[in-house]
Structure formats: C-alpha cells, structure tokens
Write a protein that holds these residues in place. Structure first.
Motif, PDB file in Angstrom:
ATOM      1  N   GLN A 240     -65.816  43.885  -6.387  1.00  0.00           N
ATOM      2  CA  GLN A 240     -65.541  45.274  -5.958  1.00  0.00           C
ATOM      3  C   GLN A 240     -66.568  46.299  -6.623  1.00  0.00           C
ATOM      4  OE1 GLN A 240     -63.580  46.664  -3.932  1.00  0.00           O
ATOM      5  NE2 GLN A 240     -61.773  47.540  -4.617  1.00  0.00           N
TER       6      GLN A 240
ATOM      7  N   VAL B 247     -66.666  57.086  -6.826  1.00  0.00           N
ATOM      8  CA  VAL B 247     -65.515  58.292  -6.576  1.00  0.00           C
ATOM      9  C   VAL B 247     -66.148  59.461  -6.665  1.00  0.00           C
ATOM     10  CG1 VAL B 247     -63.462  59.242  -7.540  1.00  0.00           C
ATOM     11  CG2 VAL B 247     -63.719  56.699  -7.520  1.00  0.00           C
TER      12      VAL B 247
ATOM     13  N   PHE C  41     -66.666  63.551  -7.286  1.00  0.00           N
ATOM     14  CA  PHE C  41     -65.860  64.673  -7.877  1.00  0.00           C
ATOM     15  C   PHE C  41     -66.801  65.756  -7.461  1.00  0.00           C
ATOM     16  CE2 PHE C  41     -64.912  60.985 -10.285  1.00  0.00           C
ATOM     17  CZ  PHE C  41     -63.557  61.035 -10.287  1.00  0.00           C
TER      18      PHE C  41
ATOM     19  N   GLN D  57     -70.429  71.750  -8.942  1.00  0.00           N
ATOM     20  CA  GLN D  57     -70.823  70.651  -9.584  1.00  0.00           C
ATOM     21  C   GLN D  57     -70.266  69.308  -8.630  1.00  0.00           C
ATOM     22  OE1 GLN D  57     -72.673  69.215 -11.778  1.00  0.00           O
ATOM     23  NE2 GLN D  57     -71.453  68.313 -13.481  1.00  0.00           N
ATOM     24  N   THR D  58     -71.332  68.510  -8.431  1.00  0.00           N
ATOM     25  CA  THR D  58     -70.924  67.456  -7.649  1.00  0.00           C
ATOM     26  C   THR D  58     -71.452  66.283  -8.263  1.00  0.00           C
ATOM     27  OG1 THR D  58     -70.926  68.616  -5.660  1.00  0.00           O
ATOM     28  CG2 THR D  58     -70.947  66.290  -5.202  1.00  0.00           C
ATOM     29  N   PHE D  59     -70.626  65.026  -8.309  1.00  0.00           N
ATOM     30  CA  PHE D  59     -71.436  63.849  -8.701  1.00  0.00           C
ATOM     31  C   PHE D  59     -70.462  62.569  -8.326  1.00  0.00           C
ATOM     32  CE2 PHE D  59     -68.963  65.401 -12.423  1.00  0.00           C
ATOM     33  CZ  PHE D  59     -68.096  64.180 -12.529  1.00  0.00           C
ATOM     34  N   ALA D  60     -70.880  61.572  -8.276  1.00  0.00           N
ATOM     35  CA  ALA D  60     -70.271  60.303  -7.962  1.00  0.00           C
ATOM     36  C   ALA D  60     -70.164  59.305  -9.105  1.00  0.00           C
ATOM     37  CB  ALA D  60     -70.647  59.853  -6.685  1.00  0.00           C
ATOM     38  N   VAL D  61     -69.167  58.793  -9.446  1.00  0.00           N
ATOM     39  CA  VAL D  61     -69.090  57.846 -10.468  1.00  0.00           C
ATOM     40  C   VAL D  61     -68.886  56.361  -9.929  1.00  0.00           C
ATOM     41  CG1 VAL D  61     -67.979  56.973 -12.604  1.00  0.00           C
ATOM     42  CG2 VAL D  61     -68.207  59.399 -12.117  1.00  0.00           C
ATOM     43  N   ARG D  62     -69.751  55.345 -10.253  1.00  0.00           N
ATOM     44  CA  ARG D  62     -69.555  54.074  -9.559  1.00  0.00           C
ATOM     45  C   ARG D  62     -68.971  52.967 -10.683  1.00  0.00           C
ATOM     46  NH1 ARG D  62     -71.755  51.612  -5.330  1.00  0.00           N
ATOM     47  NH2 ARG D  62     -72.566  53.595  -4.691  1.00  0.00           N
ATOM     48  N   PHE D  63     -67.949  52.301  -9.964  1.00  0.00           N
ATOM     49  CA  PHE D  63     -67.238  51.329 -10.477  1.00  0.00           C
ATOM     50  C   PHE D  63     -67.583  49.979  -9.937  1.00  0.00           C
ATOM     51  CE2 PHE D  63     -64.942  55.578 -10.905  1.00  0.00           C
ATOM     52  CZ  PHE D  63     -64.648  55.376 -12.422  1.00  0.00           C
ATOM     53  N   THR D  64     -67.832  49.158 -10.838  1.00  0.00           N
ATOM     54  CA  THR D  64     -68.048  47.725 -10.318  1.00  0.00           C
ATOM     55  C   THR D  64     -67.187  46.555 -11.164  1.00  0.00           C
ATOM     56  OG1 THR D  64     -70.268  48.381  -9.624  1.00  0.00           O
ATOM     57  CG2 THR D  64     -69.757  45.942 -10.055  1.00  0.00           C
TER      58      THR D  64
ATOM     59  N   PRO E 108     -60.057  55.693  -3.540  1.00  0.00           N
ATOM     60  CA  PRO E 108     -59.593  54.740  -4.777  1.00  0.00           C
ATOM     61  C   PRO E 108     -58.698  55.279  -5.607  1.00  0.00           C
ATOM     62  CG  PRO E 108     -61.962  54.656  -4.288  1.00  0.00           C
ATOM     63  CD  PRO E 108     -61.685  55.789  -3.586  1.00  0.00           C
ATOM     64  N   PHE E 109     -59.041  56.706  -5.767  1.00  0.00           N
ATOM     65  CA  PHE E 109     -58.144  57.419  -7.023  1.00  0.00           C
ATOM     66  C   PHE E 109     -56.837  58.468  -6.333  1.00  0.00           C
ATOM     67  CE2 PHE E 109     -61.288  57.017 -10.714  1.00  0.00           C
ATOM     68  CZ  PHE E 109     -61.472  55.665 -10.840  1.00  0.00           C
TER      69      PHE E 109
END
Lengths: 389, 389
Positions: free
Chosen positions: A6, A10, A12, B6-13, B249-250
């Motif tokens: 997976q 996300v 923000f 402010q803009t950012f992405a957090v990757r989850f694996t 996802p959230f």
C-alpha cells in the motif's frame, strides 16, 4: 498468496495570514477565509478556545469575536476559556473540557475549532481537535512572538503526560493560521524577546542574509520596534514553513535539523524549574553550540563573536549557574536524554558558518565544558565591566 | 505583508502480508520484515498488546512470540494483555494502560507496538500508539475475518468516549499488517460469517467479478472452507487498500463510498444493544439498500434476488424486528444521525448494478419502509416454508 503493498500520499494545504486587528468588523480577512472554504452555507457552530492570559490582556476580545461572526458569517460562536502557559499542558482535565465542548456543541469534521493564545494553548487545543472525530478542522491564532514565528505555524501539537513533555500529541496541520500583530503589543518584555531566539536559530542554520538583518536590527528589536518585529516574524515563519514542506513534515525519519541549540535548552528549562523561558534557554543553547562549533574550527572568531554579540544586544543573558550543575544530573545528562529521545542515535546540529547548519552524531564532554567555561567567563567580565562603569 | 501558503504531501507505505503460523520459528516473514527495516541493529524493546480472547483461544501464543523474537531478532518483547470486543473501546483506563506501558518500557518513535487481536483491540492499540510521542510505529496482526479483510488493513483507529462510537481517534497508517489465517480457525461461526458481509459490500459497489465469485462460493464459505476464505480475505483487503489509496485516505472531503449498507447497520447495532454483530447488521443494511435501489429502477429483479440469495446462503438473517421500531427512535432516526455525522449533507451509496455503486444525497422514508416490509415478508415466508418442511 501475494503480499499487498500500500502506498499513498496525503496532501495538506494551509495559509498563514498576517494581519492586524483580526476581529475588527472592518477587517474582512477572517470572514473571507470562510467564504472561500464554502463552509458557511450551513449555519455551523464554531468553537473558540481562548487563552485566559490573552482575554485578561484583551478584555473585549470575546465580545469582538461574537460581534464579528454575527456581522460577517452564518456561524454561531461558542466560547471557552482555558488557562495559558505550560501548566495548561499538564492538566488532563483541560483536554477533556475541550473534547466535551466539541461533543456538546456538535462540532463535526466539517466544523471548526479556533485556538487563540500562546504556544501552550495552541498545543493543547490542537491536540484535542486532532483526536476528536479523528481530527476536526482547527485554526490557530497565535498571540506570542514564539508561536507566531515558530510553533504556531507548524504541524505539531501535544500535551504533557505525568509531566513528561509532549508525551501525548500528533502531527496535524491546521487549516489556517492568523498572525495578528496587535496581540504582541501587550506582551511583557521577556515574552517579546523570547520568541526572537528561534529566529536567530533558523537564520544561523539556513539563511545568512536573515542573520545579517537580525544583527543590524537587534537594537530596534530589543526596543520593541513593531515594524522590525513584523518583518522578523514573517521571515522566520517562512523559513519554518519551508523547512517543514521541504523535509520530513511528520518526522518519520530521524533528522530534526530545526533543533539547533535545543538539546541543552530543554535540559536547562528543566534544571531551572522553568524559571527560564524556552526562548531564553534556547539563546543560551545557541551560544553554547556556537562556541562548540568554533572549538571544532568550523566557525572563526569574528563570526562567533557576531552571534554572541547579537544575542546580547537582543537582551539575552548567555549564562546561567545551572549550566555548571553536577555532570550526573546536569547538562551532560541532557545530552544522553536527547540521544534516548531520538531513539539511540544522537543527531545534533552545529554550524560550519553563519547560515550553514551541519549535523553531527556525537559531542565531546570536554569541549562542552570548555564552551560553558567561556560563557561563564564573558558573563563575569560583563558584570565586572558593569561594576566598573 | 504577503500571506504564506503552505503545501506538502506526506507519503505513507506499508505492506499487508499473508501467512500462516506467523510465530512458528520456521516462518521467517516477521523477522525478515524487521531486518529490512534495518531497525534491529539496536536491541529495542517491542511492545505486544494481545487480545485476551485470542490468548484464550491460543494459550501458547505469548510463549511463541517470546521464543520467536529471541531466536530471530535483537528485540526484547514486552507483553500486555487487554480485554477484547467493543467493551475494550469504552474503557479509558485501557488507553492509559497502553500509554503507561509505552512510557515504562521506553518505546520511542523508532520502536514498535504490535497489536494482536480483533478489530476493537486493533482500534484501541492503534489509537494509543498514534497519540504516544506523536505516533509510534504500530504493526497490526488482525485475528478475525472482519479485521483481516477490512478495518485491520486500513488507516483508522478509535475508541468510544462516553459510549459515543469512535468519538476519539485518528488516521494513522500502520507500518505493516500480518494476516495469519491460522487465527481464523478458532473463530465461532458468527464471527467467521460476520466479516464476509464487508466482502459482499465492497464487491457490490466495485467489482462484479468478485461478487460472481462470492455467489458461486457462498456455500463453501458458509461451511468454513479455508481456501475460499483465504481468497476472499485477499481480494477484499486488496479492494479496501485500493479504495484508500485512490480516494481520500484521511477522509478530508465528504465522500465515504465504502459506507454502503452502513447507515442502517450502525443504527441497528445500537437498537439491538449490540446483540447483532457489526457484520450481521451490515448484511441487513446491504439487503435494505439493495431493495431500495431496485425500487428506484436501478437494479433489476434478477440481480436483486442474486444479492439477497447470496447473503442468505452465507447464513445471514436479513430481517430483525428492530427494523420496525418506532420511526422517531428507529431506523429513520439513524438516517438523520448519519446526516449529522457527515456534517449536514447526506451522502449514501446505492447500487445501479452489481459492481457499480453510486452516491445519492437523499432517501425517501416511504421507500425505506417499503424495503423493510419486503424483507419482513420474505423472512415470514422463509419461516413458513421451514415450518411446512
């Protein structure tokens, strides 16, 4: 059977707004924000949690908020006041008080919780918002220099658990931050000054031009020049935001480069029973790690002196007797606690020039002691000079 | 002054692993995971939180875990047992018990908390892990059909607050999920069956081929065929993971399409004082919204009957007297509660064909009553037929 991998990201997004007199009915910034969110089609409750220290300094604040929302939005405001300062983060009943209000007022995942206050209240409210309904939208209105330029524009929240600092908390970006410079006018001198050390910190590790500006304007800042402070907060907030976005926003790796000067500051706050403010301890921590960097030959004497002198012009005292506390319980114990906190491997930011931070993974006790001795010496010298005058 | 965006992405694996006998010393999957994380260079404590229902059914589990870690890793395991089932989510003392263990055993952001149990224990432990140190790494080992194919592979956690379901919780992806099919062998028939309704749900809204497979294998599944169940869990988990990664996802927007059949199921669980399991209530909810979709002319009679018949073959009872509870407190009240839960605008998933979910924003009370009447009628008929035989 195949394992399933997976992966997702996300995104923000939030804006840090700069303004003055946010709840003056002639200021449309706050109302426009909600209009752009398309959220005020429905008459929602909106929960404001106010720092008691702020309502004391601004007795008309609650009334202004109510008037403002009635005039410009469809929201029905609910107001709650909580004590400010670090003590607020030690009291689990306050988290429950906010969660209860979320429940009682029917604040759902499409409604808002707004925190107005110093860093501790923002941390407390942000945490309560983050755990309610798996995260309700929260807006921050920081009221101190420290929270406007640093913690308040970031993505962390937290409360203490059995007096362990930020033991409970999450990473939860706000949906907006409103920095209202009017709030700064009622700060006492120590709070005004305290937040400046985070600007010195971020300038030293990331932005030599900003440090030059701080050096030039140290006197004006110490004398509470508002235009200088507005500029400082904007620059510092920007560098802080860039650091978060460009790095590891939720700190899932091990690098924490914005901690420059902080390993000793954390310990010093504790050793002084929090009689030193965070920013005052950070100023000492910066001085210490600056002298350490000089000992390694990474900083020349001129730059070292420019840093120490800027901190002193800003009004910081760069020595505290607890720096010389017994090793076993003192500052060096702070270093090993910091190592544990990072999960076993130490990572400390030092300077290889003004504006150029660099990470190291160990520090030498003898050099730390030598840096402390140097700070003590200049401090004694300062007092001697003052006595001679 | 310019506002700052402010803009950012957090990757989850994370990986969902499928295996059998995870803690058999000959099974290297769990040990290999840690080796790949490069995390066992340092001897870390690792906290296991075990569902008391699972340790009762598998009395050697704790000893196996200890033996396994001693043989294959540098970790020192700490074991904690908590009660399972929904009651576990109602007890704030259990959150504190886990947080205390995190503190006592020195579990930091680079160490792990492993939850072994049904959905409630995974929710509870996931929550405690998410709020400790702003989120410590957590691993899920789901032990029920429902948690292996649905909640356990997802990103949510939560506990109840004053009996309000999941009032406190966060979105916090695990770092790994290990689905061990051996745990399913000791489930009672109702738990075995309950998890299957989520597979029917996701097939109906997303994957006609998977529904055809479920229809064909309903008998085998009802008779506890393990190979069929392994396939079902893998497919269902995959669809669930794809939905999370491909969507929101959230859940920061308002769409929640995996809620098909759930608006009535939530209310029915509550109306029956949780004597109906979640999956049993979902089966009824699916039947209800299937009949509702037929009334709209979106589903033909053949497909409607295929769905109802598959659910019945799986062993689900598709009627419960509480469906006919008084309107003011009954199912229709559940619809308005669901609307509030979503923040004012209702979004309900219905079917415009097998494998094709579609969202609507209102439901007609008369049609809901008619769907309930149809379910009651077929139920009476079934009993009459049974009595005749």
């Amino acid at each position: 059977m195949d394992h399933l991998k997976q992966t997702f990201a996300v995104r923000f997004t939030y804006t840090v707004f700069f303004t003055e007199q946010l709840f003056d009915t002639k200021n449309l910034l706050f109302a426009d924000f909600f209009r752009q969110q398309a959220a005020d089609k429905l008459a929602k409750p909106i929960l404001f949690v106010l720092d008691a220290g702020v309502t004391e300094a601004h007795p008309k604040l609650a009334a202004s908020i109510t008037t403002y929302l009635a005039k410009h939005t469809a929201f029905t405001p609910e107001l709650l006041t909580v004590p400010g300062g670090e003590a607020a983060k030690n009291d689990p009943a306050l988290v429950e008080k906010i969660v209860d209000a979320v429940d009682r007022f029917g604040i759902d995942r499409h409604a808002y919780v707004v925190a107005v206050g110093g860093g501790s209240v923002l941390d407390l409210v942000g945490y309560a918002a983050a755990i309610s309904h798996r995260g309700i939208r929260h807006i921050r209105i920081p009221t101190t220099v420290l929270s406007q330029n640093d913690s308040g524009v970031g993505v962390k929240n937290g409360v203490n658990y059995r007096h362990k600092k930020n033991f409970l908390g999450t990473f939860a970006p706000p949906v907006a931050v409103f920095n209202d410079s009017q709030f700064l006018t009622t700060l006492d001198d120590r709070d005004w000054r305290s937040g400046i050390s985070e600007a010195v910190k971020v300038a030293l590790i990331k932005d030599a031009t900003f440090f030059n500006w701080l050096e030039t304007n140290a006197q004006a800042l110490a004398h509470r020049d508002r235009a200088a402070m507005d500029y400082l907060i904007h620059q510092c907030a920007q560098l802080h935001l860039q650091h978060i976005a460009g790095g590891d926003p939720f700190e899932m790796g091990s690098s924490r480069p914005l901690d420059f000067g902080h390993w000793s500051a954390h310990k010093l706050e504790q050793l002084t029973n929090f009689s030193l403010r965070h920013g005052e301890a950070v100023a000492i921590g910066i001085a210490l790690d600056t002298l350490y960097s000089q000992q390694l030959g990474w900083l020349d004497e001129t730059d070292t002196n420019r840093i120490l002198s800027t901190l002193r012009t800003l009004g910081f005292n760069l020595y505290h007797p607890m720096l010389d506390a017994d090793d076993s319980a003192g500052l060096l114990k702070g270093l090993s606690e910091f190592r544990e906190h990072l999960g076993g491997q130490l990572t400390i930011m030092l300077l290889e020039g003004i504006g150029r931070g660099v990470e190291v993974h160990d520090m030498d006790n003898e050099r730390i002691r030598q840096s402390i001795a140097t700070l003590k010496e200049s401090n004694d010298l300062t007092y001697n000079v003052l006595e001679t005058l």
